[in-house]
Design an enzyme around this catalytic site. Structure first.
Site, mmCIF file in Angstrom:
data_model
loop_
_atom_site.group_PDB
_atom_site.id
_atom_site.type_symbol
_atom_site.label_atom_id
_atom_site.label_comp_id
_atom_site.label_asym_id
_atom_site.label_seq_id
_atom_site.Cartn_x
_atom_site.Cartn_y
_atom_site.Cartn_z
ATOM 1 C CB ALA A 1 11.322 -32.023 10.471
ATOM 2 C CD GLU B 1 7.661 -37.214 14.911
ATOM 3 O OE1 GLU B 1 8.191 -36.282 14.275
ATOM 4 O OE2 GLU B 1 7.336 -38.290 14.389
ATOM 5 N N GLY C 1 8.147 -32.929 14.397
ATOM 6 C CA GLY C 1 9.392 -33.372 15.034
ATOM 7 C C GLY C 1 9.604 -32.777 16.418
HETATM 8 N N1 COA Z 1 10.245 -25.687 9.229
HETATM 9 C C1 COA Z 1 10.871 -24.616 8.702
HETATM 10 N N2 COA Z 1 10.580 -23.360 9.068
HETATM 11 C C2 COA Z 1 9.631 -23.177 9.987
HETATM 12 C C3 COA Z 1 8.944 -24.247 10.596
HETATM 13 C C4 COA Z 1 9.295 -25.557 10.179
HETATM 14 N N3 COA Z 1 8.727 -26.640 10.690
HETATM 15 N N4 COA Z 1 8.047 -23.750 11.462
HETATM 16 C C5 COA Z 1 8.178 -22.415 11.425
HETATM 17 N N5 COA Z 1 9.132 -22.063 10.549
HETATM 18 C C6 COA Z 1 9.597 -20.710 10.203
HETATM 19 C C7 COA Z 1 8.635 -19.997 9.257
HETATM 20 O O1 COA Z 1 8.842 -20.407 7.929
HETATM 21 C C8 COA Z 1 8.985 -18.560 9.518
HETATM 22 O O2 COA Z 1 10.181 -18.278 8.849
HETATM 23 P P1 COA Z 1 10.331 -16.886 8.001
HETATM 24 O O3 COA Z 1 10.143 -15.801 9.001
HETATM 25 O O4 COA Z 1 11.723 -16.955 7.455
HETATM 26 O O5 COA Z 1 9.262 -16.920 6.971
HETATM 27 C C9 COA Z 1 9.306 -18.550 11.021
HETATM 28 O O6 COA Z 1 9.597 -19.902 11.356
HETATM 29 C C10 COA Z 1 8.148 -18.092 11.879
HETATM 30 O O7 COA Z 1 7.026 -18.907 11.593
HETATM 31 P P2 COA Z 1 5.578 -18.287 11.172
HETATM 32 O O8 COA Z 1 4.859 -19.338 10.382
HETATM 33 O O9 COA Z 1 5.734 -16.960 10.539
HETATM 34 O O10 COA Z 1 4.923 -18.113 12.620
HETATM 35 P P3 COA Z 1 3.362 -18.109 12.953
HETATM 36 O O11 COA Z 1 3.247 -17.644 14.360
HETATM 37 O O12 COA Z 1 2.579 -17.386 11.912
HETATM 38 O O13 COA Z 1 2.917 -19.669 12.878
HETATM 39 C C11 COA Z 1 3.161 -22.026 13.292
HETATM 40 C C12 COA Z 1 3.424 -20.603 13.806
HETATM 41 C C13 COA Z 1 3.898 -22.974 14.227
HETATM 42 C C14 COA Z 1 1.657 -22.319 13.331
HETATM 43 C C15 COA Z 1 3.685 -22.175 11.841
HETATM 44 O O14 COA Z 1 5.021 -21.704 11.802
HETATM 45 C C16 COA Z 1 3.686 -23.584 11.310
HETATM 46 O O15 COA Z 1 2.626 -24.105 10.962
HETATM 47 N N6 COA Z 1 4.872 -24.216 11.213
HETATM 48 C C17 COA Z 1 5.008 -25.536 10.632
HETATM 49 C C18 COA Z 1 4.550 -26.604 11.611
HETATM 50 C C19 COA Z 1 4.636 -27.969 10.979
HETATM 51 O O16 COA Z 1 3.941 -28.304 10.044
HETATM 52 N N7 COA Z 1 5.524 -28.785 11.558
HETATM 53 C C20 COA Z 1 5.702 -30.147 11.127
HETATM 54 C C21 COA Z 1 6.813 -30.241 10.172
HETATM 55 S S1 COA Z 1 7.016 -31.924 9.645
#
Ligand code: COA
Length: 260
Positions: A66, A115, A112
């Protein structure tokens, strides 16, 4: 409805819906959830669509969860409504569609995202896929059905560990757990989903929709799955597909199901 966050394309009986926010790793914001609802509903109502494939755009993510930026300042009331609305519009909605839905998990499927994949009727994954429910690392719990569907698919102990550690598993572990059915390379992922879809399409779409209902009945409170099966089994005998399927078998020819 014009889509800004997803793509939907139909060909040869398959509608492929792609979450298309690669710069945000396809995170599900409110607008995307609404568009997905519309695309799934449209595909399900379209008689020429026999199978729906849901996937993510880009090479990195299916859906990374999400959209955290949208709920970071929510209160208790907002949080409850977010989960309820999401489940109604997308997650429960997808699980209960009468058209089969295959999730082609092409990268991160987190929160999500996992999910959504779990709401699909089954899952295939590319070998770079990573799956998990990291919500407790953010101070929340999975809110789009994850605490219910993950234990159903992998067992309570594995689900508890994944949820409590907020960890990620790779595609082969997910296959080992029964979370995904097949693992292939990224290039092979959509062709594999389409190959399975073409096998599904040879069969009666009416019978398949009744099978989905009967299987899902096992997981619904207050519904007896065996009774649902008996009822839907009986209903099949009133369909044109049943007449065609049995007649074709007895005439030693391939069935041409009318889908009625
Ligand atoms: N919500 C909003 N934005 C998200 C997102 C999420 N769930 N997951 C990734 N993004 C965005 C990042 O903020 C980033 O945006 P930006 O470039 O404007 O800063 C972009 O997507 C790329 O993500 P980034 O974190 O830079 O990539 P990464 O390769 O370093 O890491 C993940 C990948 C998936 C490990 C990391 O993005 C992450 O932990 N995301 C959240 C996962 C999460 O907790 N999901 C459950 C949500 S309830």
């Amino acid at each position: 409805m014009a889509y800004e966050n997803i793509l939907s394309a139909s060909q040869n009986g398959i509608t492929t819906i792609t979450v298309n926010r690669p710069s945000k790793l396809n995170a599900l914001n409110k607008a995307t959830i609404k568009e997905l609802h519309d695309a799934f509903e449209t595909a399900n109502d379209d008689n020429s669509t026999k199978v729906i494939i849901i996937t993510g755009s880009g090479e990195k993510a299916f859906v990374a969860g999400a959209d955290i930026s949208e709920f970071a300042n929510f209160n208790v009331d907002n949080g409850g409504k977010l989960a309820a609305k999401g489940q109604e519009l997308l997650f429960d909605f997808v699980e209960n569609l009468s058209t089969p839905v295959i999730a082609a998990v092409n990268g991160f499927a987190l929160g999500g995202g996992l999910e959504l994949a779990m709401a699909a009727h089954f899952r295939v994954a590319s070998d770079n896929a990573k799956m998990g429910l990291p919500e407790v690392s953010l101070g929340v719990i999975p809110g789009y059905g994850g605490t219910q569907r993950l234990p159903q698919l992998v067992g309570k102990g594995r689900a508890m560990e994944l949820i409590m550690t907020a960890g990620m598993i790779d595609a082969n572990t997910a296959k080992d757990y029964g979370l995904v059915n097949h693992v292939v390379s990224q290039e092979e992922l959509i062709p594999l989903a389409e190959k399975i879809a073409s096998k599904i399409m040879r069969n009666s779409s009416v019978a398949i929709s009744k099978a989905i209902k009967a299987v899902n009945a096992n997981y619904k409170d207050g519904v007896n799955g065996f009774e649902t099966e008996i009822e839907e089994f009986g209903n099949c005998f009133g369909t044109e597909d049943f007449k065609e399927g049995t007649t074709a078998f007895l005439e030693k020819r391939k069935a041409e199901f009318p889908g009625k």
